[in-house]
Design an enzyme around this catalytic site. Structure first.
Site, PDB file in Angstrom:
ATOM      1  N   LYS A 162       1.113  -1.109   0.109  1.00 11.98           N
ATOM      2  CA  LYS A 162       0.068  -0.208   0.190  1.00 11.98           C
ATOM      3  C   LYS A 162       1.673   1.240   0.000  1.00 11.98           C
ATOM      4  O   LYS A 162       1.805   1.174   0.698  1.00 11.98           O
ATOM      5  CB  LYS A 162      -0.397   0.214   1.014  1.00 11.98           C
ATOM      6  CG  LYS A 162      -1.255   0.949   1.204  1.00 11.98           C
ATOM      7  CD  LYS A 162      -2.621   1.100   2.393  1.00 11.98           C
ATOM      8  CE  LYS A 162      -3.629   2.820   2.854  1.00 11.98           C
ATOM      9  NZ  LYS A 162      -4.742   2.254   3.707  1.00 11.98           N
ATOM     10  N   LYS A 196      -2.136  -1.823  -4.153  1.00 11.98           N
ATOM     11  CA  LYS A 196      -2.953  -0.379  -3.718  1.00 11.98           C
ATOM     12  C   LYS A 196      -2.108   1.294  -3.885  1.00 11.98           C
ATOM     13  O   LYS A 196      -0.969   0.888  -3.282  1.00 11.98           O
ATOM     14  CB  LYS A 196      -3.439   0.003  -2.390  1.00 11.98           C
ATOM     15  CG  LYS A 196      -5.027   0.585  -2.175  1.00 11.98           C
ATOM     16  CD  LYS A 196      -4.967   0.850  -0.987  1.00 11.98           C
ATOM     17  CE  LYS A 196      -6.223   1.971  -0.948  1.00 11.98           C
ATOM     18  NZ  LYS A 196      -6.424   2.012   0.145  1.00 11.98           N
TER      19      LYS A 196
HETATM   20  C1  PBG Z   1      -6.498   4.133   5.272  1.00 13.00           C
HETATM   21  C2  PBG Z   1      -7.541   3.339   3.685  1.00 13.00           C
HETATM   22  C3  PBG Z   1      -7.008   4.412   2.629  1.00 13.00           C
HETATM   23  C4  PBG Z   1      -7.802   3.915   1.547  1.00 13.00           C
HETATM   24  C5  PBG Z   1      -8.349   2.701   2.174  1.00 13.00           C
HETATM   25  N1  PBG Z   1      -8.320   2.462   3.929  1.00 13.00           N
HETATM   26  C6  PBG Z   1      -6.232   5.558   2.275  1.00 13.00           C
HETATM   27  C7  PBG Z   1      -6.184   6.055   3.395  1.00 13.00           C
HETATM   28  O1  PBG Z   1      -4.278   5.216   3.149  1.00 13.00           O
HETATM   29  O2  PBG Z   1      -6.012   7.089   3.692  1.00 13.00           O
HETATM   30  C8  PBG Z   1      -8.084   4.584   0.391  1.00 13.00           C
HETATM   31  C9  PBG Z   1      -9.150   4.233  -0.675  1.00 13.00           C
HETATM   32  C10 PBG Z   1      -8.934   4.610  -1.866  1.00 13.00           C
HETATM   33  O3  PBG Z   1      -8.566   5.628  -1.813  1.00 13.00           O
HETATM   34  O4  PBG Z   1     -10.694   4.897  -2.685  1.00 13.00           O
HETATM   35  N2  PBG Z   1      -6.568   2.957   6.187  1.00 13.00           N
HETATM   36 ZN    ZN Z   2      -5.996   3.299   8.276  1.00 11.34          ZN
END
Ligand code: PBG
Ligand code: ZN
Length: 322
Positions: free
Chosen positions: A192, A245
């Protein structure tokens, strides 16, 4: 005569193109992310067509999704308030836990996947507990395990930790196994990235960190080899599916992960990627449906077996059944 060294005619006929297509999208490949909350449903301004769904509206949503061909959802909770200990995340009567029960009662045709993280539930807005101005990785692990267990006890079919703490997959696996939930898979958000493409999501969940950013625990967009290390580590800890992601700026990472592992690979076509396509098609730049299909096909072609996408609901009905 032109020497025929390649089967050029394969391109000329639709039936033949279908016969030789290397990538085929199926509705079963797609996971639809949803936001759940108390009170009335509200549109998300930065994500046209997406909503924060009120729990009362979930039975109707479940029926609509099944009818549209959506087979799985990924659930994010928007709790009424946050707390220093992130307790709204593991409250048996929390927003996700109640949403799970409501969806489960409404249908047994939707696979219910839950996002496991603290950021929406903790006063700092970070994905882990903070101590001395830093994320306290190890102190966060038992809390994440509690959250995952409470989701499973409320009816989650698969848990998906997105916090990027080291050791979380094992902590969650041990907690689930210890409570007799050995059969529940874990999707790890293994690679991520600290991405600016999460903007609309943070707006939807009001989950931006109050101070600082997530760069100390999310990955540096410049690194791809590091993604392989993260993924292999999570598989060793017991991850059943690994996620990359965002998707589009990281198609190379998806492809490299695909080559490096033999577990299913999932990609998250995130909120900013959704918003870009929506904004451009609202400007008349292109045919939205065609671009969505090409985009999702590119993610699958790169190597993703599963794609989380806010477009799932729009496109599922048009895809192959298998
Ligand atoms: C945080 C989380 C994020 C997303 C899903 N879970 C983003 C972040 O790190 O703030 C992003 C999903 C999206 O942008 O569609 N745990
Ligand atoms: Zn988070």
């Amino acid at each position: 005569m032109f020497p025929r060294t390649r089967p050029r005619r394969l391109r000329y006929n639709q039936t033949v193109r279908e016969l030789v297509a290397e990538t085929r999208l199926s509705r079963h490949d797609l996971v639809y992310p949803i936001f759940v909350k108390d009170g009335p449903s509200k549109p998300i301004a930065s994500m046209p067509g997406q909503f924060r769904h009120g729990i009362g509206d979930l039975p109707r949503l479940a029926t609509d999704l099944v009818e549209s061909g959506v087979s799985s959802v990924l659930i994010f909770g928007i709790p009424p308030s946050s707390a220093p200990d992130a307790s709204p995340a593991f409250d048996p009567n929390g927003v996700v836990q109640r949403a799970l029960k409501t969806l489960r009662d409404a249908t047994d045709e939707l696979l219910l996947i839950t996002d496991v993280c603290l950021c929406q539930y903790i006063d700092t807005g970070h994905c882990g507990l903070i101590a001395n101005g830093r994320v306290d990785n190890d102190a966060t692990l038992p809390v994440l395990a509690k959250v995952a267990l409470s989701h499973v006890e409320a009816g989650s079919d698969i848990v998906a930790p997105s916090d990027m703490m080291d050791g979380r997959v094992k902590a969650i696996r041990d907690a689930l196994d210890g409570a007799g939930h050995e059969h529940i898979p874990i999707i790890s958000y293994a690679a991520k990235y600290a991405s600016a493409y999460y903007g609309p999501f943070r707006d939807a969940c009001d989950s931006a960190p109050k101070e600082g950013d997530r760069k100390s625990y999310q990955m540096d967009p410049r690194n791809a080899r590091e993604a392989i290390r993260e993924v292999l580590g999570d598989i060793e800890e017991g991850a059943d599916i690994v996620m990359v992601k965002p998707a589009l700026s990281y198609l190379d990472v998806i492809s490299r992960v695909r080559d490096a592992v033999n577990v299913p690979v999932m990609a998250y076509n995130v909120s900013g990627e959704y918003a870009m396509i929506k904004a451009a098609s609202a400007q008349g730049c292109f045919d939205e449906k065609a671009v969505v299909r090409e985009t999702l096909e590119s993610i699958k072609r790169a190597g993703a077996d599963v794609i989380a996408t806010y477009f799932a609901r729009d496109i599922a009905g048009e895809l192959d059944e298998k």
